[in-house]
Design a protein around this motif. Structure first.
Motif, PDB file in Angstrom:
ATOM      1  N   LEU A  76       0.819  -1.217   0.000  1.00  0.00           N
ATOM      2  CA  LEU A  76       0.000   0.000   0.000  1.00  0.00           C
ATOM      3  C   LEU A  76       0.849   1.261   0.000  1.00  0.00           C
ATOM      4  CD1 LEU A  76      -2.660  -1.156   2.607  1.00  0.00           C
ATOM      5  CD2 LEU A  76      -2.860  -1.220   0.111  1.00  0.00           C
ATOM      6  N   GLY A  77       1.904   1.286  -0.844  1.00  0.00           N
ATOM      7  CA  GLY A  77       2.740   2.469  -0.979  1.00  0.00           C
ATOM      8  C   GLY A  77       3.821   2.599   0.078  1.00  0.00           C
ATOM      9  N   THR A  78       3.981   1.620   0.934  1.00  0.00           N
ATOM     10  CA  THR A  78       5.001   1.668   1.975  1.00  0.00           C
ATOM     11  C   THR A  78       6.007   0.546   1.748  1.00  0.00           C
ATOM     12  OG1 THR A  78       3.401   2.511   3.582  1.00  0.00           O
ATOM     13  CG2 THR A  78       5.413   1.535   4.466  1.00  0.00           C
ATOM     14  N   ASP A  79       7.291   0.899   1.786  1.00  0.00           N
ATOM     15  CA  ASP A  79       8.339  -0.126   1.670  1.00  0.00           C
ATOM     16  C   ASP A  79       8.425  -0.914   2.965  1.00  0.00           C
ATOM     17  OD1 ASP A  79       9.107   0.432  -0.909  1.00  0.00           O
ATOM     18  OD2 ASP A  79      10.609   1.911  -0.297  1.00  0.00           O
ATOM     19  N   VAL A  80       8.388  -2.232   2.844  1.00  0.00           N
ATOM     20  CA  VAL A  80       8.483  -3.131   3.991  1.00  0.00           C
ATOM     21  C   VAL A  80       9.707  -4.017   3.786  1.00  0.00           C
ATOM     22  CG1 VAL A  80       7.362  -4.995   5.259  1.00  0.00           C
ATOM     23  CG2 VAL A  80       5.992  -3.117   4.353  1.00  0.00           C
ATOM     24  N   ASP A  81      10.554  -4.111   4.815  1.00  0.00           N
ATOM     25  CA  ASP A  81      11.746  -4.946   4.779  1.00  0.00           C
ATOM     26  C   ASP A  81      11.558  -6.133   5.706  1.00  0.00           C
ATOM     27  OD1 ASP A  81      13.143  -3.142   3.115  1.00  0.00           O
ATOM     28  OD2 ASP A  81      13.661  -1.923   4.859  1.00  0.00           O
ATOM     29  N   VAL A  82      11.903  -7.331   5.204  1.00  0.00           N
ATOM     30  CA  VAL A  82      11.826  -8.557   5.995  1.00  0.00           C
ATOM     31  C   VAL A  82      13.213  -9.169   6.029  1.00  0.00           C
ATOM     32  CG1 VAL A  82      10.802 -10.853   6.199  1.00  0.00           C
ATOM     33  CG2 VAL A  82       9.447  -8.968   5.291  1.00  0.00           C
ATOM     34  N   GLU A  83      13.654  -9.594   7.212  1.00  0.00           N
ATOM     35  CA  GLU A  83      14.953 -10.249   7.318  1.00  0.00           C
ATOM     36  C   GLU A  83      14.888 -11.411   8.291  1.00  0.00           C
ATOM     37  OE1 GLU A  83      17.929  -8.364  10.556  1.00  0.00           O
ATOM     38  OE2 GLU A  83      17.506  -7.034   8.874  1.00  0.00           O
ATOM     39  N   LEU A  84      15.694 -12.423   8.012  1.00  0.00           N
ATOM     40  CA  LEU A  84      15.866 -13.551   8.914  1.00  0.00           C
ATOM     41  C   LEU A  84      17.014 -13.202   9.842  1.00  0.00           C
ATOM     42  CD1 LEU A  84      15.338 -16.571   9.715  1.00  0.00           C
ATOM     43  CD2 LEU A  84      17.142 -17.139   8.078  1.00  0.00           C
ATOM     44  N   SER A  85      16.727 -13.124  11.138  1.00  0.00           N
ATOM     45  CA  SER A  85      17.797 -12.854  12.105  1.00  0.00           C
ATOM     46  C   SER A  85      18.604 -14.120  12.336  1.00  0.00           C
ATOM     47  CB  SER A  85      17.213 -12.354  13.430  1.00  0.00           C
ATOM     48  OG  SER A  85      16.483 -11.168  13.233  1.00  0.00           O
ATOM     49  N   TYR A  86      17.914 -15.211  12.659  1.00  0.00           N
ATOM     50  CA  TYR A  86      18.584 -16.492  12.869  1.00  0.00           C
ATOM     51  C   TYR A  86      17.587 -17.632  12.715  1.00  0.00           C
ATOM     52  CZ  TYR A  86      16.371 -16.657  17.458  1.00  0.00           C
ATOM     53  OH  TYR A  86      15.442 -16.687  18.468  1.00  0.00           O
ATOM     54  N   LEU A  87      18.142 -18.819  12.556  1.00  0.00           N
ATOM     55  CA  LEU A  87      17.366 -20.051  12.542  1.00  0.00           C
ATOM     56  C   LEU A  87      18.249 -21.115  13.197  1.00  0.00           C
ATOM     57  CD1 LEU A  87      14.982 -21.467  10.125  1.00  0.00           C
ATOM     58  CD2 LEU A  87      17.002 -22.854  10.450  1.00  0.00           C
ATOM     59  N   VAL A  88      17.740 -21.779  14.242  1.00  0.00           N
ATOM     60  CA  VAL A  88      18.483 -22.857  14.902  1.00  0.00           C
ATOM     61  C   VAL A  88      17.599 -24.094  14.945  1.00  0.00           C
ATOM     62  CG1 VAL A  88      19.957 -21.364  16.311  1.00  0.00           C
ATOM     63  CG2 VAL A  88      17.771 -22.131  17.218  1.00  0.00           C
ATOM     64  N   GLY A  89      18.219 -25.267  14.905  1.00  0.00           N
ATOM     65  CA  GLY A  89      17.441 -26.499  14.935  1.00  0.00           C
ATOM     66  C   GLY A  89      18.247 -27.672  15.439  1.00  0.00           C
ATOM     67  N   ALA A  90      17.524 -28.702  15.857  1.00  0.00           N
ATOM     68  CA  ALA A  90      18.118 -29.979  16.267  1.00  0.00           C
ATOM     69  C   ALA A  90      17.334 -31.082  15.571  1.00  0.00           C
ATOM     70  CB  ALA A  90      18.048 -30.142  17.778  1.00  0.00           C
ATOM     71  N   TYR A  91      18.044 -32.008  14.930  1.00  0.00           N
ATOM     72  CA  TYR A  91      17.414 -33.011  14.071  1.00  0.00           C
ATOM     73  C   TYR A  91      17.902 -34.424  14.387  1.00  0.00           C
ATOM     74  CZ  TYR A  91      16.215 -29.092  11.037  1.00  0.00           C
ATOM     75  OH  TYR A  91      15.719 -27.923  10.540  1.00  0.00           O
ATOM     76  N   VAL A  92      17.050 -35.366  14.061  1.00  0.00           N
ATOM     77  CA  VAL A  92      17.429 -36.769  13.934  1.00  0.00           C
ATOM     78  C   VAL A  92      17.481 -37.038  12.442  1.00  0.00           C
ATOM     79  CG1 VAL A  92      16.715 -39.151  14.343  1.00  0.00           C
ATOM     80  CG2 VAL A  92      16.326 -37.415  16.107  1.00  0.00           C
ATOM     81  N   ARG A  93      18.553 -37.679  12.004  1.00  0.00           N
ATOM     82  CA  ARG A  93      18.763 -37.882  10.571  1.00  0.00           C
ATOM     83  C   ARG A  93      18.910 -39.373  10.272  1.00  0.00           C
ATOM     84  NH1 ARG A  93      23.597 -35.063   7.017  1.00  0.00           N
ATOM     85  NH2 ARG A  93      24.548 -37.087   6.654  1.00  0.00           N
ATOM     86  N   GLY A  94      18.050 -39.872   9.404  1.00  0.00           N
ATOM     87  CA  GLY A  94      18.168 -41.235   8.904  1.00  0.00           C
ATOM     88  C   GLY A  94      18.810 -41.179   7.543  1.00  0.00           C
ATOM     89  N   GLN A  95      19.697 -42.131   7.255  1.00  0.00           N
ATOM     90  CA  GLN A  95      20.440 -42.059   6.003  1.00  0.00           C
ATOM     91  C   GLN A  95      20.691 -43.439   5.421  1.00  0.00           C
ATOM     92  OE1 GLN A  95      23.423 -39.622   7.671  1.00  0.00           O
ATOM     93  NE2 GLN A  95      24.531 -41.284   8.618  1.00  0.00           N
ATOM     94  N   VAL A  96      20.860 -43.440   4.116  1.00  0.00           N
ATOM     95  CA  VAL A  96      21.119 -44.674   3.386  1.00  0.00           C
ATOM     96  C   VAL A  96      22.342 -44.448   2.504  1.00  0.00           C
ATOM     97  CG1 VAL A  96      20.240 -46.320   1.691  1.00  0.00           C
ATOM     98  CG2 VAL A  96      18.680 -45.271   3.348  1.00  0.00           C
ATOM     99  N   PRO A  97      23.462 -45.107   2.815  1.00  0.00           N
ATOM    100  CA  PRO A  97      24.623 -45.006   1.931  1.00  0.00           C
ATOM    101  C   PRO A  97      24.348 -45.767   0.631  1.00  0.00           C
ATOM    102  CG  PRO A  97      25.254 -45.871   4.096  1.00  0.00           C
ATOM    103  CD  PRO A  97      23.765 -45.854   4.033  1.00  0.00           C
TER     104      PRO A  97
END
Length: 172
Positions: A76-97
């Motif tokens: 609506l005529g106004t500049d809006v800025d969006v930024e990612l400050s941070y992202l942190v995570g903890a996962y379990v990973r399954g894998q197939v060689p």
């Protein structure tokens, strides 16, 4: 004799399975696409993972991303800025060689991210916790260095983001 020892050492390093138990880390560039209320926001981050491979099929993995590419758009005529400050995570990973060099994986975990929005005298920053899940592949050039590519879906509160990352992998 030294040529024989050198050749044997090189053969031993090349024959070492790249997906053996142990620590690993990677770092790369990640694109994040949010599609919220008919507004498309594309952000970029430097993202790294640090993990421990329990065996050839399971790993525990941490994630840290820091925003490096913001998005600006007009509302609506106004500049809006969006930024990612941070992202942190903890996962379990399954894998197939698939081979000694190629590893396919899927992961699921809990994530926390902070986004900041500014524009028209308004400034807001909010962090939320949700889930992250996705899949990817690693290709190891040798037992200690390779590349990683992955897709992750972040489902955090009411926001959903699709993220793609490519980076370098280091095994210890």
């Amino acid at each position: 004799m030294s040529k024989t020892l050198t050749a044997a050492a090189i053969a031993a390093v090349l024959a070492t399975p790249a997906f053996a138990q142990g620590w690993y880390a990677d770092v790369g560039y990640q694109t994040l696409g949010f599609d919220e209320d008919e507004i498309d926001v594309d952000l970029g981050a430097i993202t790294g993972h640090f993990g421990y491979q329990l065996n050839q099929n399971f790993a525990l993995e941490g994630e840290l991303g820091v925003g490096v590419k913001d998005e600006s758009f007009d509302v609506l005529g106004t500049d809006v800025d969006v930024e990612l400050s941070y992202l942190v995570g903890a996962y379990v990973r399954g894998q197939v060689p698939v081979s000694e060099q190629l590893n396919l994986f899927a992961r699921v975990g809990v994530v926390n991210a902070e986004l900041s929005v500014e524009g028209g005298g308004f400034s807001e920053s909010d962090s939320e916790t949700g889930i992250g899940y996705g899949a990817g592949a690693e290709f190891m050039f040798n037992s200690t260095f390779g590349i990683r590519g992955d897709y992750t879906r972040y489902d955090i509160d009411d926001a959903e983001a699709d993220a793609f990352m490519i980076g370098a992998v280091f095994k210890y």
